[in-house]
Motif scaffolding. Structure first.
Motif, PDB file in Angstrom:
ATOM      1  N   LEU A  39     -71.358 -99.569 -15.056  1.00 50.66           N
ATOM      2  CA  LEU A  39     -71.008 -99.836 -13.658  1.00 50.66           C
ATOM      3  C   LEU A  39     -69.958 -98.845 -13.162  1.00 50.66           C
ATOM      4  O   LEU A  39     -69.983 -98.440 -12.000  1.00 50.66           O
ATOM      5  CB  LEU A  39     -70.527-101.272 -13.501  1.00 50.66           C
ATOM      6  N   VAL A  40     -69.046 -98.436 -14.054  1.00 46.53           N
ATOM      7  CA  VAL A  40     -68.064 -97.408 -13.674  1.00 46.53           C
ATOM      8  C   VAL A  40     -68.780 -96.088 -13.413  1.00 46.53           C
ATOM      9  O   VAL A  40     -68.467 -95.380 -12.452  1.00 46.53           O
ATOM     10  CB  VAL A  40     -66.976 -97.277 -14.766  1.00 46.53           C
ATOM     11  N   TRP A  41     -69.760 -95.764 -14.243  1.00 44.59           N
ATOM     12  CA  TRP A  41     -70.551 -94.555 -14.016  1.00 44.59           C
ATOM     13  C   TRP A  41     -71.285 -94.631 -12.686  1.00 44.59           C
ATOM     14  O   TRP A  41     -71.420 -93.633 -11.972  1.00 44.59           O
ATOM     15  CB  TRP A  41     -71.562 -94.336 -15.142  1.00 44.59           C
ATOM     16  N   ALA A  42     -71.781 -95.812 -12.334  1.00 48.24           N
ATOM     17  CA  ALA A  42     -72.473 -95.972 -11.053  1.00 48.24           C
ATOM     18  C   ALA A  42     -71.525 -95.673  -9.895  1.00 48.24           C
ATOM     19  O   ALA A  42     -71.914 -95.023  -8.922  1.00 48.24           O
ATOM     20  CB  ALA A  42     -73.044 -97.385 -10.936  1.00 48.24           C
ATOM     21  N   VAL A  43     -70.266 -96.126 -10.009  1.00 49.68           N
ATOM     22  CA  VAL A  43     -69.282 -95.842  -8.957  1.00 49.68           C
ATOM     23  C   VAL A  43     -69.005 -94.347  -8.883  1.00 49.68           C
ATOM     24  O   VAL A  43     -68.936 -93.764  -7.800  1.00 49.68           O
ATOM     25  CB  VAL A  43     -67.978 -96.635  -9.220  1.00 49.68           C
ATOM     26  N   VAL A  44     -68.859 -93.708 -10.042  1.00 48.46           N
ATOM     27  CA  VAL A  44     -68.573 -92.266 -10.081  1.00 48.46           C
ATOM     28  C   VAL A  44     -69.741 -91.474  -9.482  1.00 48.46           C
ATOM     29  O   VAL A  44     -69.531 -90.482  -8.783  1.00 48.46           O
ATOM     30  CB  VAL A  44     -68.279 -91.818 -11.530  1.00 48.46           C
ATOM     31  N   LEU A  45     -70.961 -91.930  -9.723  1.00 44.58           N
ATOM     32  CA  LEU A  45     -72.133 -91.193  -9.247  1.00 44.58           C
ATOM     33  C   LEU A  45     -72.482 -91.481  -7.785  1.00 44.58           C
ATOM     34  O   LEU A  45     -73.368 -90.832  -7.229  1.00 44.58           O
ATOM     35  CB  LEU A  45     -73.342 -91.509 -10.129  1.00 44.58           C
ATOM     36  N   CYS A  46     -71.802 -92.434  -7.152  1.00 45.69           N
ATOM     37  CA  CYS A  46     -72.109 -92.746  -5.744  1.00 45.69           C
ATOM     38  C   CYS A  46     -71.908 -91.543  -4.833  1.00 45.69           C
ATOM     39  O   CYS A  46     -72.752 -91.255  -3.982  1.00 45.69           O
ATOM     40  CB  CYS A  46     -71.260 -93.912  -5.261  1.00 45.69           C
ATOM     41  N   LEU A  47     -70.804 -90.835  -4.984  1.00 41.60           N
ATOM     42  CA  LEU A  47     -70.531 -89.692  -4.110  1.00 41.60           C
ATOM     43  C   LEU A  47     -71.529 -88.551  -4.322  1.00 41.60           C
ATOM     44  O   LEU A  47     -72.148 -88.093  -3.347  1.00 41.60           O
ATOM     45  CB  LEU A  47     -69.100 -89.210  -4.273  1.00 41.60           C
ATOM     46  N   PRO A  48     -71.747 -88.073  -5.571  1.00 40.68           N
ATOM     47  CA  PRO A  48     -72.704 -86.963  -5.710  1.00 40.68           C
ATOM     48  C   PRO A  48     -74.127 -87.339  -5.307  1.00 40.68           C
ATOM     49  O   PRO A  48     -74.827 -86.532  -4.682  1.00 40.68           O
ATOM     50  CB  PRO A  48     -72.652 -86.589  -7.194  1.00 40.68           C
ATOM     51  N   CYS A  49     -74.549 -88.560  -5.624  1.00 41.43           N
ATOM     52  CA  CYS A  49     -75.902 -88.968  -5.252  1.00 41.43           C
ATOM     53  C   CYS A  49     -76.024 -89.147  -3.742  1.00 41.43           C
ATOM     54  O   CYS A  49     -77.059 -88.820  -3.150  1.00 41.43           O
ATOM     55  CB  CYS A  49     -76.285 -90.255  -5.978  1.00 41.43           C
ATOM     56  N   GLY A  50     -74.971 -89.648  -3.100  1.00 38.34           N
ATOM     57  CA  GLY A  50     -74.982 -89.763  -1.645  1.00 38.34           C
ATOM     58  C   GLY A  50     -75.033 -88.404  -0.975  1.00 38.34           C
ATOM     59  O   GLY A  50     -75.726 -88.212   0.028  1.00 38.34           O
ATOM     60  N   LEU A  51     -74.286 -87.446  -1.539  1.00 35.76           N
ATOM     61  CA  LEU A  51     -74.333 -86.086  -0.993  1.00 35.76           C
ATOM     62  C   LEU A  51     -75.703 -85.454  -1.178  1.00 35.76           C
ATOM     63  O   LEU A  51     -76.207 -84.774  -0.281  1.00 35.76           O
ATOM     64  CB  LEU A  51     -73.252 -85.226  -1.649  1.00 35.76           C
ATOM     65  N   LEU A  52     -76.315 -85.674  -2.336  1.00 37.36           N
ATOM     66  CA  LEU A  52     -77.648 -85.140  -2.589  1.00 37.36           C
ATOM     67  C   LEU A  52     -78.668 -85.760  -1.631  1.00 37.36           C
ATOM     68  O   LEU A  52     -79.529 -85.055  -1.088  1.00 37.36           O
ATOM     69  CB  LEU A  52     -78.055 -85.389  -4.046  1.00 37.36           C
ATOM     70  N   ALA A  53     -78.571 -87.060  -1.404  1.00 37.21           N
ATOM     71  CA  ALA A  53     -79.464 -87.718  -0.448  1.00 37.21           C
ATOM     72  C   ALA A  53     -79.229 -87.172   0.956  1.00 37.21           C
ATOM     73  O   ALA A  53     -80.182 -86.983   1.727  1.00 37.21           O
ATOM     74  CB  ALA A  53     -79.246 -89.230  -0.480  1.00 37.21           C
ATOM     75  N   GLY A  54     -77.980 -86.907   1.295  1.00 37.97           N
ATOM     76  CA  GLY A  54     -77.664 -86.335   2.603  1.00 37.97           C
ATOM     77  C   GLY A  54     -78.249 -84.952   2.792  1.00 37.97           C
ATOM     78  O   GLY A  54     -78.686 -84.595   3.885  1.00 37.97           O
ATOM     79  N   SER A  82     -79.487 -92.758   8.713  1.00 44.34           N
ATOM     80  CA  SER A  82     -78.353 -93.220   7.922  1.00 44.34           C
ATOM     81  C   SER A  82     -78.802 -94.258   6.891  1.00 44.34           C
ATOM     82  O   SER A  82     -78.403 -94.210   5.722  1.00 44.34           O
ATOM     83  CB  SER A  82     -77.278 -93.799   8.834  1.00 44.34           C
ATOM     84  N   ALA A  83     -79.631 -95.199   7.330  1.00 40.53           N
ATOM     85  CA  ALA A  83     -80.152 -96.213   6.412  1.00 40.53           C
ATOM     86  C   ALA A  83     -81.030 -95.585   5.334  1.00 40.53           C
ATOM     87  O   ALA A  83     -80.950 -95.952   4.161  1.00 40.53           O
ATOM     88  CB  ALA A  83     -80.929 -97.269   7.180  1.00 40.53           C
ATOM     89  N   THR A  84     -81.841 -94.610   5.722  1.00 40.31           N
ATOM     90  CA  THR A  84     -82.700 -93.921   4.754  1.00 40.31           C
ATOM     91  C   THR A  84     -81.868 -93.148   3.738  1.00 40.31           C
ATOM     92  O   THR A  84     -82.176 -93.155   2.543  1.00 40.31           O
ATOM     93  CB  THR A  84     -83.662 -92.966   5.489  1.00 40.31           C
ATOM     94  N   THR A  85     -80.812 -92.504   4.194  1.00 39.62           N
ATOM     95  CA  THR A  85     -79.930 -91.764   3.293  1.00 39.62           C
ATOM     96  C   THR A  85     -79.237 -92.702   2.315  1.00 39.62           C
ATOM     97  O   THR A  85     -79.134 -92.405   1.119  1.00 39.62           O
ATOM     98  CB  THR A  85     -78.890 -90.972   4.094  1.00 39.62           C
ATOM     99  N   THR A  86     -78.786 -93.855   2.799  1.00 39.18           N
ATOM    100  CA  THR A  86     -78.152 -94.834   1.919  1.00 39.18           C
ATOM    101  C   THR A  86     -79.144 -95.342   0.882  1.00 39.18           C
ATOM    102  O   THR A  86     -78.816 -95.464  -0.299  1.00 39.18           O
ATOM    103  CB  THR A  86     -77.605 -96.019   2.744  1.00 39.18           C
ATOM    104  N   PHE A  87     -80.367 -95.634   1.318  1.00 38.50           N
ATOM    105  CA  PHE A  87     -81.406 -96.117   0.406  1.00 38.50           C
ATOM    106  C   PHE A  87     -81.712 -95.079  -0.673  1.00 38.50           C
ATOM    107  O   PHE A  87     -81.760 -95.400  -1.860  1.00 38.50           O
ATOM    108  CB  PHE A  87     -82.672 -96.446   1.202  1.00 38.50           C
ATOM    109  N   LEU A  88     -81.879 -93.825  -0.261  1.00 35.76           N
ATOM    110  CA  LEU A  88     -82.169 -92.755  -1.222  1.00 35.76           C
ATOM    111  C   LEU A  88     -80.998 -92.538  -2.175  1.00 35.76           C
ATOM    112  O   LEU A  88     -81.189 -92.352  -3.376  1.00 35.76           O
ATOM    113  CB  LEU A  88     -82.506 -91.463  -0.480  1.00 35.76           C
ATOM    114  N   GLY A  89     -79.773 -92.584  -1.659  1.00 34.35           N
ATOM    115  CA  GLY A  89     -78.593 -92.440  -2.513  1.00 34.35           C
ATOM    116  C   GLY A  89     -78.509 -93.548  -3.549  1.00 34.35           C
ATOM    117  O   GLY A  89     -78.182 -93.308  -4.719  1.00 34.35           O
ATOM    118  N   ALA A  90     -78.813 -94.785  -3.142  1.00 34.29           N
ATOM    119  CA  ALA A  90     -78.796 -95.906  -4.089  1.00 34.29           C
ATOM    120  C   ALA A  90     -79.880 -95.742  -5.152  1.00 34.29           C
ATOM    121  O   ALA A  90     -79.645 -96.032  -6.339  1.00 34.29           O
ATOM    122  CB  ALA A  90     -78.970 -97.224  -3.348  1.00 34.29           C
TER     123      ALA A  90
END
Length: 137
Positions: A39-54, A82-90
């Motif tokens: 779960l800590v890794w999931a938090v750490v990966l939120c920013l890079p995955c969100g940027l990649l989705a963006g 925005s919703a699509t980017t959030t979905f893809l990032g998740a």
């Protein structure tokens, strides 16, 4: 200034961790984590995955802004992107997090998208009430 910046960063990390924990709790029958470290890794990966989705969503967002006729269409398309980017990032976070096993990845990603949209609505409502109070005074 450094303490203020670190404080803001700590609050942001806690909010993201709380979001990850809420999604993991609500989707507990779909998500299986090897340890709390996942779960800590999931938090750490939120920013890079969100940027990649963006990065994937930017060309579509720009095309919609350039070709949309009215402001209402632009606003609706921006919200949808925005919703699509959030979905893809998740989805990317679920895929790349080590030790995290998700049975149906689109369900927790959809839950995450809905939670973020709900949080945005609450923030927008509170801001409008605050501006309404200040205009009444």
């Amino acid at each position: 200034m450094t303490v203020l910046g670190l404080g803001i960063l700590a609050v942001l990390v806690l909010v993201v961790l709380a979001g990850v924990l809420v999604v993991a709790f609500l989707s507990s029958n779909l998500i299986e984590a090897d340890s709390a470290g996942s779960l800590v890794w999931a938090v750490v990966l939120c920013l890079p995955c969100g940027l990649l989705a963006g990065v994937f969503a930017v060309p579509v967002r720009l095309a919609v802004r350039l070709t949309a006729v009215s402001d209402k269409i632009k606003c609706g398309a921006g919200t949808a992107m925005s919703a699509t980017t959030t979905f893809l990032g998740a989805l990317l976070v679920e895929t790349f997090t080590p030790g995290l096993h998700v049975e149906h990845p689109w369900l927790p990603a959809l839950l995450t998208t809905l939670l973020v949209a709900f949080a945005n609505l609450v923030i927008r409502h509170m801001e409008s009430r605050k501006s309404q109070r200040s205009s009444d005074v």
